[in-house]
Design a protein around this motif. Structure first.
Motif, short mmCIF file in Angstrom:
data_model
loop_
_atom_site.label_atom_id
_atom_site.label_comp_id
_atom_site.label_asym_id
_atom_site.label_seq_id
_atom_site.Cartn_x
_atom_site.Cartn_y
_atom_site.Cartn_z
N SER A 30 41.38 34.12 39.59
CA SER A 30 40.35 34.43 40.59
C SER A 30 39.77 33.15 41.20
N GLN A 31 39.67 32.08 40.41
CA GLN A 31 39.18 30.82 40.95
C GLN A 31 40.17 30.25 41.97
N GLU A 32 41.45 30.41 41.70
CA GLU A 32 42.48 29.92 42.61
C GLU A 32 42.49 30.73 43.91
N ILE A 33 42.50 32.03 43.76
CA ILE A 33 42.57 32.90 44.94
C ILE A 33 41.26 32.85 45.73
N GLY A 34 40.15 32.59 45.02
CA GLY A 34 38.84 32.53 45.67
C GLY A 34 38.68 31.37 46.64
N LYS A 35 39.58 30.39 46.55
CA LYS A 35 39.55 29.28 47.50
C LYS A 35 40.01 29.73 48.88
N GLN A 36 40.80 30.81 48.92
CA GLN A 36 41.35 31.28 50.19
C GLN A 36 40.76 32.61 50.65
N MET A 37 40.41 33.47 49.70
CA MET A 37 39.88 34.79 50.05
C MET A 37 38.40 34.84 49.69
N LEU A 38 37.59 35.22 50.65
CA LEU A 38 36.15 35.24 50.43
C LEU A 38 35.68 36.68 50.17
N PHE A 39 35.12 36.88 49.01
CA PHE A 39 34.52 38.17 48.66
C PHE A 39 33.04 37.94 48.39
N ARG A 40 32.22 38.95 48.70
CA ARG A 40 30.79 38.83 48.47
C ARG A 40 30.45 38.83 46.98
N PRO A 96 39.91 44.23 52.53
CA PRO A 96 39.89 45.04 51.30
C PRO A 96 38.49 45.23 50.72
N ARG A 97 38.29 46.41 50.14
CA ARG A 97 37.03 46.70 49.43
C ARG A 97 37.02 46.08 48.05
N VAL A 98 38.20 46.09 47.39
CA VAL A 98 38.31 45.65 46.00
C VAL A 98 39.60 44.85 45.81
N LEU A 99 39.49 43.75 45.08
CA LEU A 99 40.64 42.98 44.61
C LEU A 99 40.78 43.29 43.13
N TRP A 100 41.99 43.65 42.70
CA TRP A 100 42.17 44.03 41.30
C TRP A 100 43.39 43.36 40.68
N ALA A 101 43.35 43.22 39.36
CA ALA A 101 44.50 42.76 38.57
C ALA A 101 45.17 43.99 37.98
N VAL A 139 38.35 42.60 40.06
CA VAL A 139 38.11 41.15 40.04
C VAL A 139 37.07 40.75 41.07
N ALA A 140 37.10 41.40 42.25
CA ALA A 140 36.14 41.07 43.31
C ALA A 140 35.92 42.30 44.19
N ARG A 141 34.77 42.30 44.88
CA ARG A 141 34.42 43.40 45.79
C ARG A 141 33.89 42.84 47.11
N LYS A 142 34.00 43.66 48.15
CA LYS A 142 33.37 43.39 49.45
C LYS A 142 33.91 42.11 50.11
N TYR A 143 35.09 42.24 50.66
CA TYR A 143 35.73 41.14 51.36
C TYR A 143 34.90 40.69 52.55
N LYS A 144 34.78 39.38 52.73
CA LYS A 144 33.99 38.90 53.86
C LYS A 144 34.72 37.90 54.74
#
Length: 190
Positions: A30-40, A96-101, A139-144
């Motif tokens: 999630s730390q790696e993907i969070g550099k490119q995809m922004l979720f609230r 996306p509303r939700v990012l999941w593993a 893993v994350a919600r609310k794509y921004k």
């Protein structure tokens, strides 16, 4: 004049907890993907879990009945072998509303466990969801915004396997981090 019932409801759900090593794999990804995809909202690593049944708002006096019914539901349950595999999103891939593993392994046994739990909860007034059971780890919600890293999403966290032998009853504390508190646990086959 009768006293009003002032007992506050607790928001509860039943889940498969994750071992720390699994949470660490998800957190690194999630730390790696969070550099490119922004979720609230990124889920706190202590809050990773696999939901079995959402119960909603419940009075505290009902917790013991829930735990007793859960224990009865898992008395013959064998351990379940699971692993992380892949990832994805719910909602539009562009927003996306939700990012999941994703979950692999003995998912059929997990599905049967979920059915046993929802059956055990019915007499207590908790109805199962209408949609099919799709086990995953949010893993994350609310794509921004940001680029959708499809390749990174589809790869998912580094695979890791584990054996699950219990369910937990979680209470949600909205606006806290971590936001889930374990109210009780039931071990399989006991």
């Amino acid at each position: 004049m009768h006293a009003a019932n002032t007992e506050a409801d607790m928001r509860l759900f039943i889940a498969v907890p994750l071992p720390q090593v699994v949470s660490e794999h998800i957190q690194r990804w999630s730390q790696e993907i969070g550099k490119q995809m922004l979720f609230r909202k990124w889920v706190h690593p202590q809050d990773y879990h696999i939901t079995v049944q959402f119960l909603g708002d419940v009075k505290s006096k009902n917790v013991d009945s829930i735990l007793s019914s859960l224990q009865a539901a898992v008395v013959k349950q064998q351990t379940i072998e699971l692993s992380l595999q892949g990832a994805g999103v719910f909602g539009l891939s562009s927003a996306p509303r939700v990012l999941w593993a994703g979950i692999a392994g003995e998912t059929e046994k997990l599905g049967k466990l979920q059915q046993a739990v929802t059956t055990a909860m019915l007499p207590l007034g908790f109805k199962p969801e209408d949609r099919p059971y799709r086990p995953h780890i949010t893993v994350a919600r609310k794509y921004k915004g940001g680029s959708i890293a499809a390749e990174l999403i589809n790869t998912g966290p580094e695979p890791v396997s584990w054996t699950t032998d219990k369910l937990v009853l979680f209470r949600t504390h909205m606006h806290s981090s971590p936001m889930y508190e374990i109210l009780g646990e039931v071990r399989f086959g006991s």
